[in-house]
Design a protein around this motif. Structure first.
Motif, PDB file in Angstrom:
ATOM      1  N   GLU A 146      41.687  36.546  38.194  1.00 55.24           N
ATOM      2  CA  GLU A 146      40.665  35.862  37.265  1.00 55.24           C
ATOM      3  C   GLU A 146      39.668  34.974  37.861  1.00 55.24           C
ATOM      4  O   GLU A 146      38.431  34.951  37.376  1.00 55.24           O
ATOM      5  CB  GLU A 146      41.500  35.115  36.232  1.00 55.24           C
ATOM      6  N   LYS A 147      40.284  34.358  38.896  1.00 59.70           N
ATOM      7  CA  LYS A 147      39.363  33.524  39.610  1.00 59.70           C
ATOM      8  C   LYS A 147      38.219  34.142  40.393  1.00 59.70           C
ATOM      9  O   LYS A 147      37.058  33.994  40.449  1.00 59.70           O
ATOM     10  CB  LYS A 147      39.997  32.429  40.520  1.00 59.70           C
ATOM     11  N   ALA A 148      38.901  34.988  41.239  1.00 55.81           N
ATOM     12  CA  ALA A 148      37.926  35.828  42.311  1.00 55.81           C
ATOM     13  C   ALA A 148      37.218  37.098  41.672  1.00 55.81           C
ATOM     14  O   ALA A 148      36.080  36.992  42.399  1.00 55.81           O
ATOM     15  CB  ALA A 148      39.001  36.434  43.467  1.00 55.81           C
ATOM     16  N   LEU A 149      37.675  37.543  40.776  1.00 52.89           N
ATOM     17  CA  LEU A 149      36.935  38.665  40.079  1.00 52.89           C
ATOM     18  C   LEU A 149      36.114  38.349  38.933  1.00 52.89           C
ATOM     19  O   LEU A 149      35.436  39.490  38.532  1.00 52.89           O
ATOM     20  CB  LEU A 149      37.871  40.026  40.462  1.00 52.89           C
ATOM     21  N   GLY A 150      36.972  37.625  38.022  1.00 57.61           N
ATOM     22  CA  GLY A 150      36.654  37.471  36.779  1.00 57.61           C
ATOM     23  C   GLY A 150      37.639  37.808  35.831  1.00 57.61           C
ATOM     24  O   GLY A 150      38.302  38.633  36.182  1.00 57.61           O
ATOM     25  N   PRO A 151      37.416  37.320  34.485  1.00 58.07           N
ATOM     26  CA  PRO A 151      38.482  37.596  33.503  1.00 58.07           C
ATOM     27  C   PRO A 151      38.410  38.926  33.016  1.00 58.07           C
ATOM     28  O   PRO A 151      39.437  39.519  32.095  1.00 58.07           O
ATOM     29  CB  PRO A 151      38.248  36.591  32.378  1.00 58.07           C
ATOM     30  N   ASP A 152      37.256  39.571  33.041  1.00 57.93           N
ATOM     31  CA  ASP A 152      37.037  41.129  32.493  1.00 57.93           C
ATOM     32  C   ASP A 152      37.011  42.166  33.760  1.00 57.93           C
ATOM     33  O   ASP A 152      36.576  43.166  33.501  1.00 57.93           O
ATOM     34  CB  ASP A 152      35.692  41.120  31.833  1.00 57.93           C
ATOM     35  N   HIS A 153      37.597  41.982  34.920  1.00 58.89           N
ATOM     36  CA  HIS A 153      37.617  42.630  35.780  1.00 58.89           C
ATOM     37  C   HIS A 153      38.735  43.863  35.956  1.00 58.89           C
ATOM     38  O   HIS A 153      40.017  43.392  35.246  1.00 58.89           O
ATOM     39  CB  HIS A 153      37.666  41.951  37.404  1.00 58.89           C
ATOM     40  N   PRO A 154      38.708  45.110  36.099  1.00 57.94           N
ATOM     41  CA  PRO A 154      39.870  45.980  35.990  1.00 57.94           C
ATOM     42  C   PRO A 154      40.998  45.461  36.867  1.00 57.94           C
ATOM     43  O   PRO A 154      41.900  45.805  36.227  1.00 57.94           O
ATOM     44  CB  PRO A 154      39.260  47.220  36.466  1.00 57.94           C
ATOM     45  N   ALA A 155      40.962  44.922  37.672  1.00 53.69           N
ATOM     46  CA  ALA A 155      41.967  44.381  38.466  1.00 53.69           C
ATOM     47  C   ALA A 155      42.648  43.358  37.810  1.00 53.69           C
ATOM     48  O   ALA A 155      44.163  43.066  37.707  1.00 53.69           O
ATOM     49  CB  ALA A 155      41.526  43.877  39.961  1.00 53.69           C
ATOM     50  N   THR A 156      41.892  42.513  36.999  1.00 48.55           N
ATOM     51  CA  THR A 156      42.497  41.457  36.237  1.00 48.55           C
ATOM     52  C   THR A 156      43.286  42.067  35.096  1.00 48.55           C
ATOM     53  O   THR A 156      44.621  41.699  34.704  1.00 48.55           O
ATOM     54  CB  THR A 156      41.471  40.575  35.465  1.00 48.55           C
ATOM     55  N   GLY A 157      42.932  43.238  34.469  1.00 49.15           N
ATOM     56  CA  GLY A 157      43.599  44.249  33.571  1.00 49.15           C
ATOM     57  C   GLY A 157      44.715  44.587  34.147  1.00 49.15           C
ATOM     58  O   GLY A 157      45.869  44.559  33.423  1.00 49.15           O
ATOM     59  N   THR A 158      45.127  44.880  35.268  1.00 47.35           N
ATOM     60  CA  THR A 158      45.976  45.561  35.959  1.00 47.35           C
ATOM     61  C   THR A 158      47.040  44.712  36.144  1.00 47.35           C
ATOM     62  O   THR A 158      48.448  44.742  35.814  1.00 47.35           O
ATOM     63  CB  THR A 158      45.982  45.959  37.475  1.00 47.35           C
TER      64      THR A 158
END
Length: 671
Positions: free
Chosen positions: A363-375
């Motif tokens: 969430e911090k490095a890529l953002g709350p809406d990044h696919p990796a956050t989804g993973t």
């Protein structure tokens, strides 16, 4: 000496046929130049002295042969230099003249050269040849040849440049197809790029072959991927050496292909060699070394070798925290991997903070809406679901789905994964209609994006079939399970663990319908696959043993079922630990067998332990915990302990009601 023009009619004429380069010479050898051998020899001698009569006779003879006087003089010198026998002079002279005229015709064709300098050299060579100045002609032709080679080199260089540029365009088309999830289209473009690479650029060809192989792997076309990745490795090893980091990358990719197909014995040495190369070439603390550690750890985990996997995952995490940053996305990947290992071991309390930290990093490095956050959200939700904490899991699965749909699109395979996960959650809560919608949509996405024969499509088929089976819709479930089995056998092979999963599912369908004879061979084959592919002590092998034992128990074959249940329990205790939910399941199954045979005291020991494990590992309200509690109540009732049984039934009912109230409060979305 006068010119002899008559024919020696007293000689016996005979036809001689000689072939040389497709030219046929037919004639009277002895009189082919109108001179006897002796006369010809004398002419050669006199002409060398520049006797005037001889010069005149040579002029006439050159006209007869169709060559210049200077050329004929050169022929005489050739005959003298090679000491041609007297009886062969006329024949050899005729042959030389014939070959000379052929050569002149060939050289005359060089006048059409595009390069004016080369055309000039060729014309000069023709003149020199015509006049018998062979050495000068040789020099001129050599210069023309050298100029041609230089021009060809320039053209080849230009051609190679254009071919390399064409290869780059084909590779760009492959990357575009990858971005559009058209993996087979990407593989075709990368393969074309490899075919366009100039011969002197083997490494570029190897790179494109590697990309083609990885695209085929993503498409689930594993046999097609093998030659690409194998050749890529061979090219890299030859060009860079066996210990180069790029060679390690090729080793890693080929290992991943074998790993995906369940060919763990083939994958292990490649992963290990890649790790050794990176440790030596890049250092033990390099991020690429961490990648190899993660891959090897994942291989051990897939084989149930958790003790071997743990230190590798831990070391990879330590490298990334030090070399990259504690808040780097790759650090989050390592946290997720280690947490997944703990989850597989039933160490939920250890897994939770790792998953939570990975989510925070993403969430911090890529953002709350990044696919990796989804993973990361999916992973944390799965952990809650495994513990029966459905209310906690729901918002994470829902948010992950929303992220994937927004970031990747509604038809992306990762969106299908989120749909499947949320569908599984609804199924676990008995919300079958909501689950069916999500499962069906996931199946449609995978069939379109990955193809009808991709292993992920088979996963969706299995999920939807299991949902139908849970609702007693056996006729609807059957075709889906059969199709999933066919896909797994074709895509992964008949001995892959995923094929065993399909066999188990199909057998369970037959079992649910009381078709025990139909179920038996499928359960047996699944067990054989797990034992061969994963080993006799793998948790999946224990599950297959439990399934087969359950079948034998249903058939009343208790003596056959007992050792299978016991072996399954021993495996789970050793592989997963004494307090793992799978251990509780084995204890519960073995207790049920003893209960059926009236051995209540033995059954009670197993059930008491199973209940303690589930309450601690899963919580008191988890469906599995409630199930074990009910089994204890039934056992107490069978033992005549009615009051205790009634109290246990009441407690089980109260727990179910608490769960039901939470289900009623939940309002499943329909994405």
């Amino acid at each position: 000496m006068g010119l002899f023009t008559g024919r020696d009619r007293s000689s016996t004429a005979r036809d001689i046929t000689a072939t040389d380069g497709g030219v046929v010479v037919i004639g009277n050898v002895g009189g082919s130049v109108g001179l006897t051998p002796v006369q010809l020899k004398e002419l050669m001698i006199e002409y060398a002295r520049q006797d005037s009569a001889a010069v005149q006779q040579v002029t006439s003879l050159s006209e007869q042969l169709g060559v210049t006087k200077g050329a004929l003089g050169g022929f005489f010198q050739t005959l003298e230099q090679h000491e041609v026998p007297l009886d062969q002079l006329a024949t050899r002279l005729t042959e030389i003249a014939r070959d000379h005229k052929k050569l002149l015709a060939e050289v005359a064709s060089f006048r059409g050269e595009d390069d004016p300098d080369i055309a000039r050299l060729s014309a000069a060579a023709e003149t020199a040849l015509r006049d018998g100045r062979n050495e000068e002609a040789r020099s001129l032709l050599t210069q023309a040849k050298t100029a041609n080679i230089a021009a060809a080199d320039r053209l080849n260089s230009a051609m190679n440049t254009y071919k390399r540029r064409a290869a780059e365009k084909a590779a760009a088309l492959g990357a575009l197809a990858n971005a559009e999830i058209d993996y087979q289209g990407a593989a075709a473009s990368f393969a074309e790029a490899a075919s366009l690479c100039p011969p002197d650029d083997a490494l570029l060809r190897g790179n494109y072959l590697n990309s083609a192989g990885m695209a085929e792997l993503r498409a689930g076309c594993y046999p097609a991927a093998t030659p690409f990745l194998t050749e890529a490795l061979a090219i890299t090893e030859k060009a860079l050496g066996p210990n180069h980091p790029t060679t390690a990358r090729s080793l890693n990719n080929l290992a991943a292909l074998y790993d995906t197909q369940g060919q763990y014995d083939a994958a292990a040495p490649l992963y290990s060699r890649a790790l050794a190369i990176r440790e030596k070439a890049l250092g033990p603390d390099h991020p690429a070394t961490a990648i190899s550690l993660n891959n090897l750890a994942a291989l051990h985990k897939a084989q149930g070798q958790y003790d071997a996997a743990a230190p590798l995952y831990s070391r990879a995490l330590a490298i990334r925290e030090k070399a990259l940053d504690p808040d780097h996305p790759d650090t989050a990947t390592s946290l997720n991997n280690l947490a997944a290992l703990y989850k597989a071991q039933g160490r939920y309390e250890d897994a939770t903070p790792l998953y939570s930290r990975a989510l925070a990093i993403h969430e911090k490095a890529l953002g709350p809406d990044h696919p990796a956050t989804g993973t990361s959200l999916n992973n944390l939700a799965a952990l809650y679901m495994a513990q029966g904490q459905y209310d906690a899991a729901t918002p994470f699965y829902s948010r992950a789905l929303a992220i994937h749909q927004k970031a990747l699109g509604p038809d992306h395979p990762d969106t299908a994964t989120s749909l499947n996960n949320l569908g599984a959650l609804y199924k676990a809560q008995g919300q079958y209609d909501a689950a069916a919608h999500l499962y069906s949509r996931a199946l449609a996405i995978r069939e379109k994006a990955l193809g009808p024969d991709h292993p992920d499509t088979a996963t969706s088929l299995n999920n939807l079939a299991e949902l139908y089976k849970a609702q007693g819709q056996y006729e609807d479930a059957g075709p889906f399970l059969s199709r999933a089995l066919v896909i797994h056998e074709k895509a992964l092979g008949p001995d892959h663990p995923a094929t065993a999963t399909s066999l188990n599912n199909l057998a369970a369908l037959y079992y649910a319908q009381g078709q025990y004879d139909a179920a038996a061979p499928f359960y047996s084959r699944a067990l054989a696959i797990h034992e061969k592919a994963l080993g006799p002590d793998h948790p999946a092998t224990a599950r297959s043993l439990n399934n087969l034992a359950e079948l034998y128990k249903a058939q009343g074959r208790y003596d056959v079922a007992a050792p299978l249940y016991s072996r399954a329990l021993a495996i789970t205790e050793k592989a997963l630990g004494l307090n793992h939910p799978d251990t509780a399941r084995s204890l519960n199954n073995l207790a049920a067998l003893y209960d059926t045979q009236g051995q209540y005291d033995v059954a009670a020991l197993f059930l008491t332990r199973a209940l303690a494990i589930t309450e601690k590992a899963l919580g008191p309200n988890h469906p599995n915990t409630v199930l074990v509690l009910k089994n204890v109540a039934h056992l107490r009732q069978a033992q005549g302990q009615s009051e205790e049984a009634e109290a246990l039934f009441a407690e089980a009912k109260a727990r179910e009601e608490r769960v039901a109230s939470r289900k009623a409060a939940a309002k499943p979305a329909t994405p």
